[in-house]
Scaffold this motif. Structure first.
Motif, short mmCIF file in Angstrom:
data_model
loop_
_atom_site.label_atom_id
_atom_site.label_comp_id
_atom_site.label_asym_id
_atom_site.label_seq_id
_atom_site.Cartn_x
_atom_site.Cartn_y
_atom_site.Cartn_z
N CYS A 173 0.86 -1.19 0.00
CA CYS A 173 0.00 0.00 0.00
C CYS A 173 0.90 1.24 0.00
CB CYS A 173 -0.93 -0.01 1.22
SG CYS A 173 -0.08 0.32 2.78
N SER A 174 0.32 2.40 0.05
CA SER A 174 1.12 3.63 0.01
C SER A 174 1.98 3.83 1.27
CB SER A 174 0.22 4.86 -0.20
OG SER A 174 -0.67 4.98 0.89
N TYR A 175 1.69 3.07 2.33
CA TYR A 175 2.49 3.13 3.55
C TYR A 175 3.53 2.00 3.59
CZ TYR A 175 -0.82 6.57 5.22
OH TYR A 175 -1.60 7.70 5.36
N CYS A 197 -2.29 -13.59 0.01
CA CYS A 197 -3.00 -12.85 1.06
C CYS A 197 -3.64 -11.58 0.49
CB CYS A 197 -2.05 -12.49 2.20
SG CYS A 197 -1.60 -13.92 3.23
N SER A 198 -2.94 -10.91 -0.40
CA SER A 198 -3.49 -9.70 -1.02
C SER A 198 -4.79 -10.01 -1.75
CB SER A 198 -2.48 -9.09 -1.99
OG SER A 198 -1.33 -8.69 -1.30
N SER A 199 -4.79 -11.09 -2.49
CA SER A 199 -5.99 -11.50 -3.21
C SER A 199 -7.13 -11.84 -2.24
CB SER A 199 -5.67 -12.71 -4.09
OG SER A 199 -6.82 -13.13 -4.77
N GLU A 200 -6.81 -12.58 -1.19
CA GLU A 200 -7.82 -12.94 -0.19
C GLU A 200 -8.42 -11.70 0.47
OE1 GLU A 200 -5.82 -15.58 2.48
OE2 GLU A 200 -5.81 -17.24 1.04
N MET A 201 -7.63 -10.63 0.60
CA MET A 201 -8.10 -9.39 1.22
C MET A 201 -8.69 -8.43 0.18
SD MET A 201 -5.13 -8.73 4.08
CE MET A 201 -3.81 -8.51 2.88
N GLU A 202 -8.87 -8.95 -1.05
CA GLU A 202 -9.41 -8.17 -2.17
C GLU A 202 -8.59 -6.91 -2.45
OE1 GLU A 202 -13.63 -7.70 -1.53
OE2 GLU A 202 -13.95 -9.87 -1.65
N PHE A 203 -7.28 -7.02 -2.25
CA PHE A 203 -6.31 -5.97 -2.54
C PHE A 203 -6.60 -4.67 -1.77
CE2 PHE A 203 -6.13 -9.01 -5.98
CZ PHE A 203 -4.77 -9.26 -6.04
N ILE A 204 -7.11 -4.83 -0.53
CA ILE A 204 -7.33 -3.70 0.38
C ILE A 204 -6.46 -3.93 1.62
CG2 ILE A 204 -9.02 -2.45 1.82
CD1 ILE A 204 -9.50 -2.12 -1.20
N CYS A 205 -5.64 -2.97 1.96
CA CYS A 205 -4.76 -3.08 3.12
C CYS A 205 -5.60 -3.10 4.40
CB CYS A 205 -3.78 -1.90 3.16
SG CYS A 205 -2.70 -1.92 4.60
N PRO A 206 -5.41 -4.08 5.27
CA PRO A 206 -6.17 -4.13 6.52
C PRO A 206 -5.75 -3.07 7.52
CG PRO A 206 -4.55 -5.88 6.50
CD PRO A 206 -4.50 -5.22 5.13
N CYS A 250 -4.52 0.33 6.71
CA CYS A 250 -4.92 1.70 6.36
C CYS A 250 -6.15 1.76 5.45
CB CYS A 250 -3.76 2.43 5.70
SG CYS A 250 -3.37 1.82 4.04
N LYS A 251 -6.62 0.59 5.01
CA LYS A 251 -7.77 0.48 4.09
C LYS A 251 -7.46 1.01 2.70
CE LYS A 251 -10.06 -1.08 7.60
NZ LYS A 251 -9.46 -2.26 8.13
N GLY A 252 -6.18 1.23 2.41
CA GLY A 252 -5.77 1.69 1.08
C GLY A 252 -5.63 0.53 0.10
N GLU A 253 -5.42 0.88 -1.14
CA GLU A 253 -5.28 -0.10 -2.21
C GLU A 253 -3.93 -0.81 -2.13
OE1 GLU A 253 -5.57 -0.09 -7.08
OE2 GLU A 253 -5.01 1.76 -6.05
N LEU A 254 -3.94 -2.12 -2.33
CA LEU A 254 -2.71 -2.89 -2.44
C LEU A 254 -2.42 -3.08 -3.92
CD1 LEU A 254 -3.34 -5.64 0.24
CD2 LEU A 254 -1.68 -3.78 0.37
N VAL A 255 -1.20 -2.73 -4.32
CA VAL A 255 -0.77 -2.85 -5.71
C VAL A 255 0.49 -3.70 -5.78
CG1 VAL A 255 -1.82 -0.66 -6.41
CG2 VAL A 255 0.54 -0.70 -5.63
N LYS A 256 0.78 -4.25 -6.97
CA LYS A 256 1.97 -5.07 -7.13
C LYS A 256 3.23 -4.26 -6.80
CE LYS A 256 0.41 -8.54 -10.22
NZ LYS A 256 1.01 -9.82 -10.44
N ARG A 257 4.08 -4.87 -5.98
CA ARG A 257 5.34 -4.26 -5.63
C ARG A 257 6.31 -4.44 -6.79
NH1 ARG A 257 8.81 -6.77 -0.69
NH2 ARG A 257 9.08 -8.44 -2.22
#
Length: 60
Positions: A25-27, A35-44, A46-53
Motif C-alpha cells: 500500500c502507500s504506507y 493474502c493480497s488476493s484474499e483481502m481483495e487488494f485492500i490493506c487491513p 490503512c484500508k488503502g489499495e494494495l498494488v503489485k510491488r
C-alpha cells in the motif's frame, strides 16, 4: 526515496525476496500475492489499495 523491501508477508509471514510477487500500500505495508488476493487488494491497516510491488534486480 527508495521503497523499503520487507522480507515477510505481514499476514501469513511467508518469506519474500526482492523478486517475490508481493503487494504494497502507500504506507509500504507488504503482503504476499495470495493474502493480497484474499483481502481483495485492500490493506487491513490503512484500508488503502494494495498494488503489485515492483521487483528489483539481484545485486551482482
Amino acid at each position: 526515496m527508495a521503497l523499503e523491501y520487507k522480507t515477510v508477508c505481514e499476514k501469513c509471514t511467508t518469506s519474500l525476496t526482492m523478486q517475490s510477487e508481493a503487494c504494497i500500500c502507500s504506507y509500504e505495508c507488504t503482503f504476499c500475492e495470495t493474502c493480497s488476493s484474499e483481502m481483495e487488494f485492500i490493506c487491513p491497516n490503512c484500508k488503502g489499495e494494495l498494488v503489485k510491488r515492483p521487483k528489483r534486480k539481484n545485486s551482482a
